[in-house]
Design a protein around this motif. Structure first.
Motif, PDB file in Angstrom:
ATOM      1  N   THR A 135      69.083 -46.575 -55.112  1.00  0.00           N
ATOM      2  CA  THR A 135      68.143 -45.807 -54.467  1.00  0.00           C
ATOM      3  C   THR A 135      68.200 -43.982 -54.725  1.00  0.00           C
ATOM      4  OG1 THR A 135      69.740 -45.426 -52.678  1.00  0.00           O
ATOM      5  CG2 THR A 135      68.290 -47.345 -52.407  1.00  0.00           C
ATOM      6  N   LEU A 136      67.286 -43.578 -54.567  1.00  0.00           N
ATOM      7  CA  LEU A 136      67.249 -42.174 -54.760  1.00  0.00           C
ATOM      8  C   LEU A 136      68.196 -41.468 -53.946  1.00  0.00           C
ATOM      9  CD1 LEU A 136      65.881 -39.311 -55.703  1.00  0.00           C
ATOM     10  CD2 LEU A 136      64.283 -39.582 -53.968  1.00  0.00           C
ATOM     11  N   GLN A 181      62.027 -39.349 -62.810  1.00  0.00           N
ATOM     12  CA  GLN A 181      61.327 -39.311 -61.820  1.00  0.00           C
ATOM     13  C   GLN A 181      60.098 -38.196 -62.205  1.00  0.00           C
ATOM     14  OE1 GLN A 181      62.173 -41.831 -59.833  1.00  0.00           O
ATOM     15  NE2 GLN A 181      63.828 -42.240 -61.632  1.00  0.00           N
ATOM     16  N   THR A 232      60.792 -34.857 -57.435  1.00  0.00           N
ATOM     17  CA  THR A 232      62.023 -35.418 -57.450  1.00  0.00           C
ATOM     18  C   THR A 232      63.096 -34.795 -58.352  1.00  0.00           C
ATOM     19  OG1 THR A 232      60.966 -37.437 -56.705  1.00  0.00           O
ATOM     20  CG2 THR A 232      63.197 -37.678 -57.476  1.00  0.00           C
ATOM     21  N   MET A 250      66.492 -33.045 -57.433  1.00  0.00           N
ATOM     22  CA  MET A 250      67.850 -33.763 -57.946  1.00  0.00           C
ATOM     23  C   MET A 250      68.673 -32.421 -58.534  1.00  0.00           C
ATOM     24  SD  MET A 250      68.430 -36.859 -57.860  1.00  0.00           S
ATOM     25  CE  MET A 250      69.568 -37.204 -59.138  1.00  0.00           C
TER      26      MET A 250
END
Length: 697
Positions: free
Chosen positions: A378-379, A534, A538, A542
């Protein structure tokens, strides 16, 4: 001053001349005879020459070009079938006038010898590799045509060296061709002894058979017992016994089917048996000693593809261009596939297709898959990994020196206003985050324009790596005290509560971002690679979390004044510690030089080292003559003028080094260059594929 500048020029001249001692074959700065065979065993080189049997060309004429090799003593090159399956055989890429057609290389009869403890076929001394080129029948006389041959080969002794040379020959077109007597004089004896003829004695009847993995070549004639058959297509295993049996009426040569060895799988089976039969002794009814054998296996149908060289041998792909404008025999890894094959492979490759994978916990002890594919990460998981990875990155050798410098800064701040200390931590974090955003934006732009989706890909750019090396070396020299601009860059010393101090903290954050990239590639490659795949928000999130992880130790120290008070008080130890921190900078620069050398070759690496020496001289001049106590004239002329001139020279040398391309092929490189689709293309033809890949960080 004049004498001093003269001394500098003399020093640089000596350094450049010394650098020439480390040049490599093909280096534009090497002298023409630097790598001749007469240079001794340290720099062996094959003497090569291109000979032609005609002084002019007539319409429809077939002329012969002979590539002459004179090997260094005790060194050898290879036959079409080297016997082992790993060697780089002689090859020629021709650039021909329109309508001309070139044959494959006609290999002369080789000899057998041991190499790496294995039987191998090749050549020593002087040998000739012939190509026949046929002119079109409608060729018009009165013009001059150019023929260009790009030859490449490998010579070996205890180790191997890749060599190449380019030849250009111009010949006039005439109604009647004029022979070149020098060619006939030089090759006359060699032609009858080593160059195979297709004209066999009339009494010979040939047959070939294979039973139970044993291949037999039969000739209806009594051959001398020193005759030997050098098979052409790797069908016979050179590492297994091969035997010649002779009777009064027949001779049979037997060998076992080649099923592959530790260096590769079995070659593609063919319907024909081809090769050179070499007979050192005289043969009745013929003046020749080498004969081209091409016979169909019993029970096999004739297959036209067997009569020509195929792409099975990835060391040399001898092809003829469809428009007859070029005929190529390629062996360099960059040229082993034809344009049509590359286009075919490209259709099999989808760069955007998701990679199907399994994890190790899905395999049993025998390697069988025992479960469903693991769920996608998952993110949130990647965000946590990015934060933890950024925090741990402070312990890596690329980042730790900056951590040490900031500790010095916090030691200086002991006892000061806590608000000012917190502000320095925030400004440092801002510098790190903003510069990380800039880097992310650059990578996203590259991704949008070129499809790059890998974190650390910037380390594959010699300009980026070279700039990092220069920055680290200059920063190390600054730390050691060769020159002083430290109050602006690191925040060490001076009034850290002033605007200048905040600028120092901000720049430290920027510097941390830059020098973190060499260490973060292998450490965070998967996480940041995920980020680049992404959407833009996103990805930026990150990178922000990653930057926050790196800045965590600084924020903790700035927001916990009690921890700062536990640091040693300012004193002489700070000067020593600052100098010690220069050496991790130098070590990181040396580490990056491996990657830079792989991208630019030894020539680029050598010139970058020279650029660093010149830049170091510039910083010395600046540090020595730009101090406030120096008279204004000297400060401007030497501290700024001379140091600036020398620095410009250093930058010019360094940029030239970054522009170099690595054209050196390691001795073990018998590999094909990776092409999109090469794996499915090769597997579709039943070939075993080995992939050799790495990353230099």
């Amino acid at each position: 001053m004049k004498s001093f500048i003269t001394a500098i020029v003399a020093f640089l001249t000596i350094q450049v001349s010394l650098l020439g001692q480390f040049a490599q074959p093909g280096d534009p700065f090497a002298s023409p005879d630097q790598f001749g065979a007469d240079q001794g065993e340290a720099n062996p080189q094959t003497k090569s020459e291109l000979l032609v049997d005609s002084k002019s060309i007539a319409p429809g004429q077939t002329i012969r070009f002979a590539l002459k090799f004179t090997h260094p003593d005790h060194w050898h090159s290879y036959y079409k079938n080297d016997g082992i399956g790993i060697s780089q055989i002689p090859a020629i890429a021709w650039t021909l006038p329109e309508g001309f057609v070139a044959s494959d290389i006609i290999f002369p009869a080789p000899k057998e010898f041991l190499f790496l403890g294995m039987n191998s076929y090749g050549y020593e001394g002087t040998n000739y590799f012939i190509t026949e080129i046929t002119a079109p029948k409608d060729l018009k006389s009165g013009t001059e045509l150019e023929f260009k041959a790009e030859a490449s080969w490998q010579i070996c002794k205890e180790s191997c060296i890749q060599e190449d040379s380019t030849f250009t020959v111009k010949l006039p077109v005439t109604e009647n061709a004029e022979a070149n007597p020098d060619y006939a004089k030089e090759l006359s004896g060699y032609m009858t002894k080593k160059v195979p003829t297709k004209t066999l004695p009339a009494s010979w009847n040939l047959s070939a058979d294979e039973k139970d993995g044993v291949i037999t070549l039969s000739i209806s004639s009594k051959l001398p017992e020193d005759a030997f058959f050098y098979e052409y297509d790797k069908q016979i295993d050179a590492q297994k016994p091969r035997e010649l049996k002779v009777t009064d009426t027949n001779s049979t040569f037997t060998g076992q089917r080649n099923k592959g060895n530790d260096f590769g799988g079995a070659p593609e089976a063919k319907n024909r048996l081809r090769g050179i039969l070499y007979v050192p002794s005289a043969i009745e009814g013929s003046n020749n000693h080498s004969f081209w054998i091409d016979v169909l296996f019993e029970g096999k149908k004739d297959n036209a593809s067997d009569a020509s060289t195929t792409a099975t041998d990835l060391k040399s792909n001898e092809t003829e261009s469809s428009d007859n404008e070029k005929s190529s025999s390629h062996s360099s890894p960059k040229n082993i596939f034809t344009d049509s094959e590359i286009n075919e492979m490209a259709k099999l490759y989808d760069a955007k297709a998701p990679i199907d994978y399994i994890t190790l916990d899905q395999l049993d002890d025998d390697g069988n898959v025992i479960g469903e594919k693991a769920a996608d990460t998952t993110l949130a998981t990647f965000l946590v990994l990015a934060f933890i990875g950024g925090t741990l990155l402070n312990l890596m050798p690329c980042v730790f020196p900056v951590l040490g410098i900031k500790v010095l800064g916090f030691a200086q701040l002991s006892g000061n206003d806590p608000k000012k200390i917190k502000m320095h931590g925030i400004v440092f974090t801002a510098g790190l985050v903003i510069s990380m955003w800039v880097l992310a934006a650059i990578l996203l732009t590259i991704k949008a324009t070129s499809g790059i989706t890998s974190w650390g890909q910037q380390m594959g750019n010699p300009y980026f790596v070279g700039a990092m090396i220069i920055l680290l070396v200059l920063f190390g020299l600054n730390l050691y005290g060769v020159f002083e601009i430290g109050t602006k860059l690191t925040g060490v010393g001076g009034d850290l509560q002033s605007k200048k101090g905040y600028q120092g903290s901000f720049f430290s954050g920027v510097l941390t971002t830059l020098i973190a990239t060499p260490c973060s590639g292998p450490f965070l490659g998967a996480t940041m690679g995920f980020a680049l795949q992404q959407n833009t928000p996103t990805t930026m999130l990150m990178f922000t979390i990653f930057a926050a992880g790196i800045s965590l130790p600084y924020l903790v120290l700035s927001f916990a004044p009690k921890l700062i008070n536990k640091l040693p008080r300012p004193g002489a130890w700070m000067v020593t510690f600052k100098k010690v921190m220069a050496f991790p900078m130098f070590a990181t620069a040396a580490f990056l030089m491996q990657s830079f050398g792989k991208q630019t070759g030894s020539s680029g690496l050598s010139w970058l080292a020279m650029g660093l020496v010149v830049l170091a001289m510039a910083t010395f001049f600046y540090g020595h003559w730009s101090t406030p106590i120096m008279p204004k004239g000297k400060r401007y002329a030497l501290g700024w003028g001379l140091s600036g001139t020398v620095a410009a020279l250093g930058v010019w040398i360094s940029l030239d080094a970054m522009s170099q391309k690595n054209t050196e092929i390691a001795a073990s490189d018998g590999w094909a260059k990776w092409q999109p689709g090469i794996v499915p293309h090769s597997r579709s033809k039943g070939r075993i594929v080995w992939m050799d890949y790495t990353a230099d960080w």
